[in-house]
Design a protein around this motif. Sequence first.
Motif, PDB file in Angstrom:
ATOM      1  N   ARG A   1      -8.284   3.265   5.613  1.00  0.00           N
ATOM      2  CA  ARG A   1      -8.397   4.514   4.859  1.00  0.00           C
ATOM      3  C   ARG A   1      -9.234   4.300   3.599  1.00  0.00           C
ATOM      4  O   ARG A   1     -10.089   5.125   3.253  1.00  0.00           O
ATOM      5  CB  ARG A   1      -6.997   5.003   4.484  1.00  0.00           C
ATOM      6  N   ASP A   2      -8.998   3.179   2.931  1.00  0.00           N
ATOM      7  CA  ASP A   2      -9.728   2.887   1.695  1.00  0.00           C
ATOM      8  C   ASP A   2     -11.222   2.699   1.957  1.00  0.00           C
ATOM      9  O   ASP A   2     -12.057   3.097   1.146  1.00  0.00           O
ATOM     10  CB  ASP A   2      -9.169   1.631   1.026  1.00  0.00           C
ATOM     11  N   THR A   3     -11.571   2.064   3.081  1.00  0.00           N
ATOM     12  CA  THR A   3     -12.976   1.771   3.376  1.00  0.00           C
ATOM     13  C   THR A   3     -13.688   2.920   4.082  1.00  0.00           C
ATOM     14  O   THR A   3     -14.910   2.921   4.176  1.00  0.00           O
ATOM     15  CB  THR A   3     -13.094   0.513   4.248  1.00  0.00           C
ATOM     16  N   GLN A   4     -12.932   3.881   4.617  1.00  0.00           N
ATOM     17  CA  GLN A   4     -13.500   5.053   5.300  1.00  0.00           C
ATOM     18  C   GLN A   4     -14.520   4.638   6.374  1.00  0.00           C
ATOM     19  O   GLN A   4     -15.639   5.135   6.417  1.00  0.00           O
ATOM     20  CB  GLN A   4     -14.157   5.989   4.281  1.00  0.00           C
TER      21      GLN A   4
ATOM     22  N   GLN B   1       0.846  -1.183   0.000  1.00  0.00           N
ATOM     23  CA  GLN B   1       0.000   0.000   0.000  1.00  0.00           C
ATOM     24  C   GLN B   1       0.885   1.238   0.000  1.00  0.00           C
ATOM     25  O   GLN B   1       2.012   1.225   0.487  1.00  0.00           O
ATOM     26  CB  GLN B   1      -0.892   0.011   1.254  1.00  0.00           C
TER      27      GLN B   1
ATOM     28  N   ILE C   1      -5.956  -0.212   4.652  1.00  0.00           N
ATOM     29  CA  ILE C   1      -7.275  -0.688   4.243  1.00  0.00           C
ATOM     30  C   ILE C   1      -8.360   0.160   4.890  1.00  0.00           C
ATOM     31  O   ILE C   1      -9.380   0.483   4.269  1.00  0.00           O
ATOM     32  CB  ILE C   1      -7.442  -2.174   4.613  1.00  0.00           C
TER      33      ILE C   1
END
Length: 359
Positions: free
Chosen positions: A137-140, A10, A135
Motif C-alpha cells: 500500500r505504501d509503495t503503490q 503497520q 508495504i
Amino acid sequence: MKQRLVFPRQKVGLICLGAISRPQILLQSFLLLTFLLSPVAAGAVDITQQLHRPLNSSVGRQSRDEADSLLSIGEQYASGYADKTIVSCLQALELYHSIGDLKAQGLTYNLLAKAYVQLGSLREAEDALRRGLAIARDTQDFQSEIFMLNNISTFFLQQGEFVVAGKIVEDALAIAQGVKNIEGEGLSLSNLGLLTAKLGDYNKAIKLYENALIFRRQTGDAIGEANTLNNLGDAYLASGNYQDTVSSYQGAMQIAKTNRDRTNQLRAIDGLLTAYTAVGRYERAFDLLEQRLALANELQNLREELKSFESYAQLYKQQGNYLTARNFYERAIILARTLEDSKQEVQLQNQLTKMFQRK
C-alpha cells in the motif's frame, strides 16, 4: 525456526487465520484489508534487478549488496528447502529494514510467506503476508498488488476457504486487466482455474488454464508455464482425458527440467506416475520413479526421497510384489523417523500392516 524479527506494527487489519472456519468473517476481514492495503510480491524478473537502487552511502551500498545476495540465496532454496529460505529472508529483512527500503522488504516478505506455508507455519505466514500488504500500500505498486493478491488467494484456497479465495483472485484478475499487466493476467487466470478445479468444474478449469498459458508464454515465464501445465494435467486427469493428461505433464516436465525448476519437475513426474499406473504402463512408471529418486538424492531432500520410497512401495503392492513393497515401506518409515514426522510414520506403518492383512 524460532528466529523472528520485530518490526514496527503497520496500521493495518490482521488476516484472521484463527477464524478460518468462518468464511463470512474472513471475507469481511479481507475486504477491510483490500480497502487499507495494496499487496506486494516479486514477479518472474530477476529479484536483484528489481531491488537495485543506487545509494549515496558506501555502507548502505554494502548492506544492499549483502541483502540482495541473501534474498537471491533464499530464492534458490525456495524449491524444497523452505527452512533455509526463511533463514536467508530473515537476514535480508534485517538489512533492508536498516536502510529503509520498503519495496525490498515487501518482496522479501512475499518469499518468506511462501516458505512458511510450505512448512505449515500458518501464523508466521499470516504475519509475513500482512506486513507485505502494508508495504505494498505504501509503495503503490500495482504489479506487486496483483501478485500478493494471488498469494493470499492461494493461501486461503489451501485452507479450503473457496469463497474468500475466489473473491481475492477475481480482484487480482480485474486489476491485472485494468492495467494491462500480462504477467498478472496469466497468474490470476491460472489460479482461478485452480480454484475452479477444486470446485469440480474441470471443463471450465481447463479453459482458464489454456487462456493462462497464452499470457504466460507471451511473457516468457517458464516456471509459470510449467506450473499451469501441471495444473492442466491435473484437470485432464480428473476428467479422464488420458492423452491430454500425459501431454500436459510431459510439457511441464520438459520445461521444468530445462529451467532446473525442481518443484514443477517433481509435480510433473508424480502426475505422470498416476496416469501411467492407472492404465497399467508399469514399466514407464518405474522409469519415472527412478528419475524421481535420483532427483531427490541430487537435492539431498529427505522428504522427497521418502515420497519416492512410498511411491515405489505402492507400485510394487499394486503388482502383488509384497516383499519388495514391504522393503520400500520400511525404508520410508526410517526416513519419517529421521524427519521426526510421527504422523507420516504412523500412516506408512498402517499401509504396511493393511497390505499384509489383505494378502
